[in-house]
Design a protein around this motif. Sequence first.
Motif, short mmCIF file in Angstrom:
data_model
loop_
_atom_site.label_atom_id
_atom_site.label_comp_id
_atom_site.label_asym_id
_atom_site.label_seq_id
_atom_site.Cartn_x
_atom_site.Cartn_y
_atom_site.Cartn_z
N ILE A 96 0.85 -1.21 0.00
CA ILE A 96 0.00 0.00 0.00
C ILE A 96 0.88 1.25 0.00
N ALA A 97 1.94 1.23 0.81
CA ALA A 97 2.86 2.39 0.86
C ALA A 97 3.45 2.67 -0.51
N LYS A 98 3.81 1.61 -1.25
CA LYS A 98 4.39 1.80 -2.58
C LYS A 98 3.37 2.45 -3.53
N ARG A 99 2.11 2.04 -3.41
CA ARG A 99 1.07 2.66 -4.25
C ARG A 99 0.92 4.15 -3.90
N TYR A 100 0.94 4.45 -2.61
CA TYR A 100 0.85 5.85 -2.18
C TYR A 100 2.08 6.65 -2.64
N ALA A 101 3.26 6.04 -2.49
CA ALA A 101 4.49 6.74 -2.87
C ALA A 101 4.52 7.01 -4.38
N PHE A 111 -13.89 10.81 -3.08
CA PHE A 111 -12.94 11.16 -4.14
C PHE A 111 -11.51 10.86 -3.69
N ARG A 112 -10.64 10.56 -4.65
CA ARG A 112 -9.22 10.38 -4.33
C ARG A 112 -8.49 11.68 -4.62
N TRP A 113 -8.32 12.49 -3.60
CA TRP A 113 -7.64 13.77 -3.83
C TRP A 113 -6.67 14.13 -2.72
N ALA A 114 -6.76 13.43 -1.58
CA ALA A 114 -5.92 13.81 -0.44
C ALA A 114 -4.51 13.22 -0.59
N ASP A 115 -3.51 14.00 -0.25
CA ASP A 115 -2.12 13.56 -0.38
C ASP A 115 -1.83 12.42 0.60
N GLU A 118 2.77 11.26 3.19
CA GLU A 118 3.26 11.11 4.57
C GLU A 118 3.00 9.71 5.11
N ILE A 119 1.86 9.13 4.71
CA ILE A 119 1.53 7.77 5.15
C ILE A 119 2.54 6.79 4.54
N ALA A 120 2.84 7.00 3.24
CA ALA A 120 3.81 6.14 2.56
C ALA A 120 5.15 6.16 3.29
#
Length: 199
Positions: A96-101, A111-115, A118-120
């Motif tokens: 999941i982190a790799k997808r976020y990164a 909606f998918r708009w939030a950064d 930081e979670i990654a």
Amino acid sequence: SAQETAQPGPDEWTMAEARRMLAEDRPEEARQILTDWLEKMERSNSPLLPEAYLLRGDARVALDNEFDALYDYEAIAKGYRASQQFPIAVRRELDIAKRYANGLKLRSLGFRWADSSEIAEEIMIRVQERMPRSALAEEAAIELADFYYRRRDMKLARDAYDLYIQNFPDGPNKIRALARRIQTDVARFKGPRYSGAGL
């Protein structure tokens, strides 16, 4: 009789049912029966709790709700380090982190708009702390360094490549880390205002 004792109990049946639903691509039903079971059992000391959290996390990922899945994987990472589900949960978090990164945004209000960067970052650091020196930690270390590099945060990138080289001197990404460390030095030496555009 011996045959009766071999029969799976209702809890085992629930896990088997959830696995079957996931295999049949019915994640919403799997999530529902696992949530019902966890609401009853999460304060118990059932040996099936880590499996239930893992399966519900997987159901949530299949429902495109990876952020909620992180809560389930974290429950295992924090509370069940000795379980066989522990390394699997850490692997799922890193995925999941790799997808976020790589740019996947957080879903908020549908909606998918939030950064999510930081979670990654946080997850990639935790993976290295939780399973030091492992292949997963190696993967998280190079991913974190590359993440900083892509963001042009050259100081953090250099530190992360340095750490990679220290912790994984024979790692599969050693050559890349060494080359990138030189590139970060060059980029930092030129300074933030340097631009080659006019040359």
